[in-house]
Every structure is written in structure tokens, then in C-alpha cells.
Motif scaffolding. Structure first.
Motif, short mmCIF file in Angstrom:
data_model
loop_
_atom_site.label_atom_id
_atom_site.label_comp_id
_atom_site.label_asym_id
_atom_site.label_seq_id
_atom_site.Cartn_x
_atom_site.Cartn_y
_atom_site.Cartn_z
N PHE A 250 0.87 -1.18 0.00
CA PHE A 250 0.00 0.00 0.00
C PHE A 250 0.90 1.22 0.00
CE2 PHE A 250 -2.31 3.40 2.25
CZ PHE A 250 -3.40 3.53 1.40
N SER A 251 0.74 2.07 -1.01
CA SER A 251 1.60 3.25 -1.18
C SER A 251 0.74 4.50 -1.12
CB SER A 251 2.32 3.17 -2.53
OG SER A 251 3.00 4.38 -2.81
N PHE A 252 1.05 5.39 -0.18
CA PHE A 252 0.28 6.62 0.00
C PHE A 252 1.13 7.80 -0.46
CE2 PHE A 252 -2.83 8.74 3.23
CZ PHE A 252 -3.35 9.50 2.19
N GLY A 253 0.73 8.38 -1.58
CA GLY A 253 1.49 9.51 -2.10
C GLY A 253 2.86 9.13 -2.60
N THR A 254 3.12 7.84 -2.76
CA THR A 254 4.42 7.28 -3.18
C THR A 254 5.56 7.65 -2.23
OG1 THR A 254 5.17 9.09 -4.63
CG2 THR A 254 3.67 7.44 -5.59
N SER A 255 5.25 8.23 -1.08
CA SER A 255 6.31 8.60 -0.14
C SER A 255 6.21 7.84 1.16
CB SER A 255 6.26 10.11 0.14
OG SER A 255 5.02 10.47 0.73
N SER A 256 5.05 7.25 1.44
CA SER A 256 4.88 6.44 2.65
C SER A 256 4.25 5.12 2.22
CB SER A 256 3.99 7.16 3.66
OG SER A 256 3.93 6.45 4.87
N ILE A 257 4.92 4.02 2.55
CA ILE A 257 4.53 2.72 1.98
C ILE A 257 4.64 1.62 3.03
CG2 ILE A 257 5.12 0.97 0.24
CD1 ILE A 257 6.13 3.09 -1.55
N GLY A 295 7.91 -6.99 4.19
CA GLY A 295 7.43 -6.97 5.56
C GLY A 295 7.80 -5.74 6.36
N VAL A 296 7.91 -4.58 5.70
CA VAL A 296 8.31 -3.36 6.41
C VAL A 296 7.51 -2.15 5.92
CG1 VAL A 296 10.70 -4.09 6.85
CG2 VAL A 296 10.13 -2.90 4.72
N ASN A 297 7.55 -1.10 6.73
CA ASN A 297 7.06 0.21 6.33
C ASN A 297 8.26 1.06 5.95
OD1 ASN A 297 4.35 -0.42 7.17
ND2 ASN A 297 4.98 -0.03 9.27
N LEU A 298 8.03 2.06 5.11
CA LEU A 298 9.12 2.98 4.76
C LEU A 298 8.57 4.32 4.36
CD1 LEU A 298 10.24 2.61 1.14
CD2 LEU A 298 8.86 0.77 2.10
#
Length: 416
Positions: A250-257, A295-298
Motif C-alpha cells: 500500500f503506497s500513500f502519495g508514493t512517499s509512505s509505503i 514486511g516493512v514500512n518505509l
């Protein structure tokens, strides 16, 4: 705000393997058979979010395509509701939100919040304190001063300027220094924001701090958009895990995923590539590095998506709280992989403002917090690009004009 199934291209983070896999899945289906739905786009907080999600094998076993599609539709509806709830709590441009109410309230007053705005503001306060104020959500006026906010309808300010056109190029003239200084001082009052919970209700105290410029008084205003996107990503990540969606992102604004597993690889990892901030291509942006992760957020922040240039100097939407102006630290991009997406969002902003030496000192000085995380900075000094990373063994450099600017010794960054 809304959601639909139209495909969009990521601007900041490219997950090409995901998009290719989604296309292959659809192409492999017989037209007479029902197609498995696993991709959706949403619009919230002024940007696009994209979802690619598939159930784990055990969770999908025994379920027809129609049943899986029904579950996916329910998932998308709940994600839409989550994004809507966050935006309806923290948007500084919608006049119905609790953060708008905080911004409009008199200095020195108490404002009632809802649970979302309370929790997100509490997370913002944590990162503010953790970074010694390098992440500061009270820079709303500074961001607006340089022309980077989404304003409430009809909003006008005494510091507004008309755009200037020279050589066919229009730009906003730089603001007067008296406003830059005043709004920097105003934002320093964020540490006095206090949160309380009483009888199931939530409140924030708005500091009595004000500044005055040419007879106009200003009180603190907040912008929680950056950390709010990460907060929403955390919620979606939890939702995917609870419902058995083991594959996708799931990518929000391509900056938080949030990145789960990739079904097409034995190790379940995606190749995540990051846009080169100095690539001038109009359509297909080149990338400067990549990692293989799952398996991570970034989160990533940079000076290259929302900016303008005056006399050769780049002015972007990220404000340095120590100057009250757009960051001029030579860091063009900062990325944090691992941990909370909300904290990652705020941390990348702080790292941009810190500059190279202070950012490295900050990461090295908090080994327990950054254990298991990957921090990457792209720094330009004397016209050369250097990549600083806590994982030099895991990075793939894709722009060969950039060099690795450090080693890691005993878990600490050592600059070359």
C-alpha cells in the motif's frame, strides 16, 4: 476524496515488479472466467494512494474468485473509510476538521480533538522531542509563506505576493525577512502544546505564543499532513495483516509505503527503487538506488517534487525549523525503512533539516531505535552526489555517477 481502479505511476518510489506481476495476473485469465481483483487506487489528502493486495495461500484456499473479490471490495471500502477519517480529522485546509479548529482558535485556548487528531498529534510531539525540534509540525506559516500549502477556501494573508514572470517563467518572489524570522519564532512554541484526556474526550492546549508583524498578530498553526499519511499507512498495514493479505503493498502519495511479500520470488522480497532527485526526465524518472525488502514500512522525503528555483537556488516544501526557510542542507533525499510509517514520515523530514553531519550523529546516537532499520541519505556537495546508508551491503546503486559516502563499523555510520 475517492477510490477507483485506474493505474497510476509512482513518482517517488517505484515498485516495478508489483505492477508487472499485477498485469501478468490479469493477462493470464480466460476472458470467460472471473478475474481476480487485487489492485485499487484512492485519492486522499491531495494525493493518490495505491493498493495491491492478495490473500495468503492458506487464507485463499477454498475461496472462489468471487468470494475473494468480495473480500477485496470490503477491504477497499474500509481503507477508504480509514483515509477519509484521517483527512477529516487533521486536514488544515478543510474547515470542518479538528486541526483546522485548533489553528483557528485564539492563542492560549483549549481545543477539543477527536481520537485520530489526538493520536496523530501525540505521535508528532514524540518525534518533535526525539529529534530536538528538527521535525516541527508548527511550521504551517513558514510553509505557506513560501507558497507550498493547500489553503482553506478564500484564505488571504498580509504577506501574499504576486507572481513575477521573466523569460516566460513565472515564480513567487521570496518573502520579506521579517516574516521568515517571525514565523520561525512562532513555530518554536510547539513544545508548549499539551494534550489531555478527560472523561473519554480529548483536548489540546494551544500555546499563548504569538508574533506580530506590521500590526497583524499570528498564533501557532499546525500541519500534520506528512505524519498523517504515515499514520494512515500504519492503519492499513494492520488491516492487511489482520485479514490475511500476505502479498502486495500500500503506497500513500508514493512517499509512505507498507510492503508485504512478493509471491513471484522465492525470498518474497520486492525490489524497491528510489527516484533520482536530480533526474530531469519529464515522464519516466530514473532511479538512483534500490533495496530488496519485504514486511516493512518505509518513508522518503526529498527536495525534488514540490519546489521552485530562483537564481539557481532550489526552494522546496520542507522547512528547516532552525531557519524558517526551505531546507538548504545539501541533502536531496532521505529515506527510512522499518518501524512505524508515521515516525518514518516525520523522521525523513527531520533528517533533511539536520544536514549530513548532524543526521549521521543523530542516527549513530540512537542505536537501539535504528536497530533493524535502514537509513539512506543522498547528499550533494561540490556538485557530486554521495549516498550515505546504514546498509551498504544491501544497497544497489543505479546511478553510477553517485558514490557510496560511508562505511558501517560496529553498527555506526563512518563517513569517508
Amino acid at each position: 476524496m475517492g477510490y477507483n481502479s485506474a493505474m497510476t505511476k509512482a513518482k517517488s518510489i517505484i515498485i516495478a515488479s508489483v505492477l508487472a506481476f499485477a498485469a501478468l495476473s490479469a493477462a493470464g485469465c480466460n476472458k470467460e472466467e472471473p478475474t481476480l481483483n487485487n489492485y485499487m487506487t484512492f485519492y486522499s489528502m491531495g494525493t493518490t494512494a495505491s493498493l495491491f493486495a492478495q490473500l495468503g495461500k492458506e487464507e485463499a484456499e477454498g475461496k472462489s474468485v468471487e468470494e475473494q473479490n468480495e473480500l477485496f471490495e470490503i477491504l477497499c471500502g474500509d481503507i477508504y473509510a480509514t483515509l477519509s477519517a484521517v483527512e477529516s480529522s487533521i486536514s488544515s485546509s478543510l474547515t470542518t476538521t479538528r486541526i483546522y479548529a485548533f489553528n483557528a482558535a485564539p492563542a492560549g485556548s483549549e481545543v477539543q480533538l477527536d481520537k485520530n487528531s489526538y493520536d496523530i498529534l501525540n505521535a508528532a510531539k514524540y518525534v518533535y522531542e526525539f529529534t530536538d525540534g528538527y521535525y516541527n509540525p508548527a511550521v504551517w506559516y513558514s510553509v505557506d509563506l513560501y507558497g507550498f500549502t493547500t489553503r482553506p477556501s478564500g484564505y488571504e494573508a498580509a504577506y501574499d505576493r504576486n507572481k513575477v514572470t521573466e523569460g516566460g517563467v513565472s515564480y513567487l518572489p521570496l518573502p520579506e525577512e521579517k516574516y521568515v524570522t517571525a514565523f520561525k519564532e512562532l513555530a518554536e512554541g510547539f513544545g508548549e502544546v499539551t494534550l489531555t484526556e478527560r472523561e473519554g474526550n480529548y483536548y489540546a492546549y494551544k500555546p499563548a505564543t504569538t508574533v506580530e508583524v506590521d500590526g497583524v498578530s499570528y498564533s501557532i498553526k499546525l500541519d500534520l499532513g506528512g505524519i498523517g499519511k504515515g499514520w494512515a499507512v500504519n492503519k492499513v498495514s494492520e488491516m492487511l495483516k489482520e485479514r490475511g493479505y500476505e502479498y502486495g503493498y500500500f503506497s500513500f502519495g508514493t512517499s509512505s509505503i507498507t510492503v508485504n511479500n512478493f509471491e513471484g520470488n522465492d525470498d518474497g522480497k520486492y525490489t524497491i527503487s528510489f527516484t533520482d532527485p536530480r533526474d530531469e526526465s519529464i515522464f519516466e524518472k530514473k532511479t538512483y538506488c534500490s533495496y530488496r525488502i519485504n514486511g516493512v514500512n518505509l518513508s522518503t522525503s526529498g527536495d525534488y517534487e514540490n519546489y521552485y528555483t530562483i537564481d539557481g537556488t532550489r526552494y522546496c516544501h520542507i522547512i528547516d525549523p532552525t531557519t524558517g526557510s526551505p531546507v538548504q542542507t545539501a541533502i536531496a533525499s532521505a529515506t527510512v525503512i522499518g518501524g512505524s510509517a508515521a515516525e518514518d514520515d516525520a523522521l525523513t523530514t527531520a533528517l533533511m533539516a539536520m544536514g549530513k553531519e548532524r543526521a549521521v550523529e543523530f542516527v549513530n546516537g540512537n542505536p537501539e531505535y535504528f536497530a533493524g532499520k535502514i537509513v539512506t541519505l543522498l547528499v550533494f556537495e561540490d556538485g557530486a552526489g554521495k549516498i550515505i546508508t546504514t546498509d551498504p551491503d544491501g544497497i544497489t546503486i543505479k546511478n553510477q555517477s553517485y558514490t557510496l559516502g560511508n562505511t558501517v563499523v560496529d553498527g555506526k555510520i563512518v563517513l569517508n
